[in-house]
Design an enzyme around this catalytic site. Sequence first.
Site, PDB file in Angstrom:
ATOM      1  N   LYS A 140       0.824  -1.212   0.000  1.00 45.69           N
ATOM      2  CA  LYS A 140       0.000   0.000   0.000  1.00 45.69           C
ATOM      3  C   LYS A 140       0.862   1.268   0.000  1.00 45.69           C
ATOM      4  CE  LYS A 140      -3.988  -2.128   2.324  1.00 45.69           C
ATOM      5  NZ  LYS A 140      -4.947  -1.979   3.456  1.00 45.69           N
ATOM      6  N   PHE A 165     -15.223   4.188   7.032  1.00 46.07           N
ATOM      7  CA  PHE A 165     -13.861   4.473   6.565  1.00 46.07           C
ATOM      8  C   PHE A 165     -13.696   4.363   5.038  1.00 46.07           C
ATOM      9  CE2 PHE A 165     -13.896  -0.007   8.102  1.00 46.07           C
ATOM     10  CZ  PHE A 165     -13.505  -0.678   6.952  1.00 46.07           C
ATOM     11  N   ASN A 176      -1.863   0.373   6.725  1.00 47.95           N
ATOM     12  CA  ASN A 176      -1.353  -0.851   7.346  1.00 47.95           C
ATOM     13  C   ASN A 176      -0.481  -1.699   6.418  1.00 47.95           C
ATOM     14  OD1 ASN A 176      -3.403  -1.677   5.724  1.00 47.95           O
ATOM     15  ND2 ASN A 176      -4.578  -2.745   7.290  1.00 47.95           N
ATOM     16  N   TYR A 212     -12.567  -1.572  -3.386  1.00 52.79           N
ATOM     17  CA  TYR A 212     -13.071  -1.726  -2.012  1.00 52.79           C
ATOM     18  C   TYR A 212     -14.597  -1.599  -1.929  1.00 52.79           C
ATOM     19  CZ  TYR A 212      -8.522  -1.931   0.359  1.00 52.79           C
ATOM     20  OH  TYR A 212      -7.294  -2.321   0.840  1.00 52.79           O
ATOM     21  N   HIS A 229      -2.139  -5.430   1.640  1.00 57.51           N
ATOM     22  CA  HIS A 229      -3.469  -6.036   1.461  1.00 57.51           C
ATOM     23  C   HIS A 229      -3.292  -7.509   1.125  1.00 57.51           C
ATOM     24  CE1 HIS A 229      -7.516  -6.803  -0.089  1.00 57.51           C
ATOM     25  NE2 HIS A 229      -6.910  -7.471  -1.058  1.00 57.51           N
ATOM     26  N   GLU A 272     -10.510 -10.224  -7.092  1.00 57.91           N
ATOM     27  CA  GLU A 272      -9.484  -9.176  -6.943  1.00 57.91           C
ATOM     28  C   GLU A 272      -8.374  -9.329  -7.984  1.00 57.91           C
ATOM     29  OE1 GLU A 272      -8.181  -9.282  -2.865  1.00 57.91           O
ATOM     30  OE2 GLU A 272     -10.071  -8.452  -2.122  1.00 57.91           O
TER      31      GLU A 272
END
Length: 134
Positions: free
Chosen positions: A10, A58, A113, A50, A116, A127
């Site tokens: 990310k 969020f 974070n 997402y 993914h 995905e």
Amino acid sequence: MIEKTLAIIKPDAVKKNVIGKIISRIEDEGFKITAMRLAKLTKDEAKGFYIVHKDKSFYIPLTDYMSSGPVMLMRLERENAIGHWRKVMGATDPAKAEPGTIRRLYGFSIESNATHGSDAPETAEWELNYFFKG
Ligand code: IDP
Ligand code: MG
């Protein structure tokens, strides 16, 4: 059984210059990287990716963050690739992730974070198709 999963380094981890460290760990864990591409997602691409989280509080900040800088998209292959990659990443919140996991080592917050990973065979297929067309 050999499985495929989508991994993403990310924007926070790319900015931190730890692409190499994360890829080394991926190789050490026995994954084969069978596709890889550095990309700057548009806001719409991040929102599409997402979409399962569209009703979460969020969703907008998450998709702003995911389109804020380059990401590394990877197709990983290994036995139990989906479960193993999630174990190597650790919990979503880096503060709660086990010591030695990627999110604990390189993540900054529950949003930023570091990585993914797909969470099930169906989502992995969806995905991977989203970014690599199969
Ligand atoms: P996962 O990435 O561990 O599968 P998900 O619940 O699928 O976690 O959430 C997707 C991503 O959304 C997370 O990796 C993280 O970047 C972000 N996220 C999850 N929960 C929160 C939250 O409570 N606040 C802000 N961002 C979150
Ligand atoms: Mg998830």
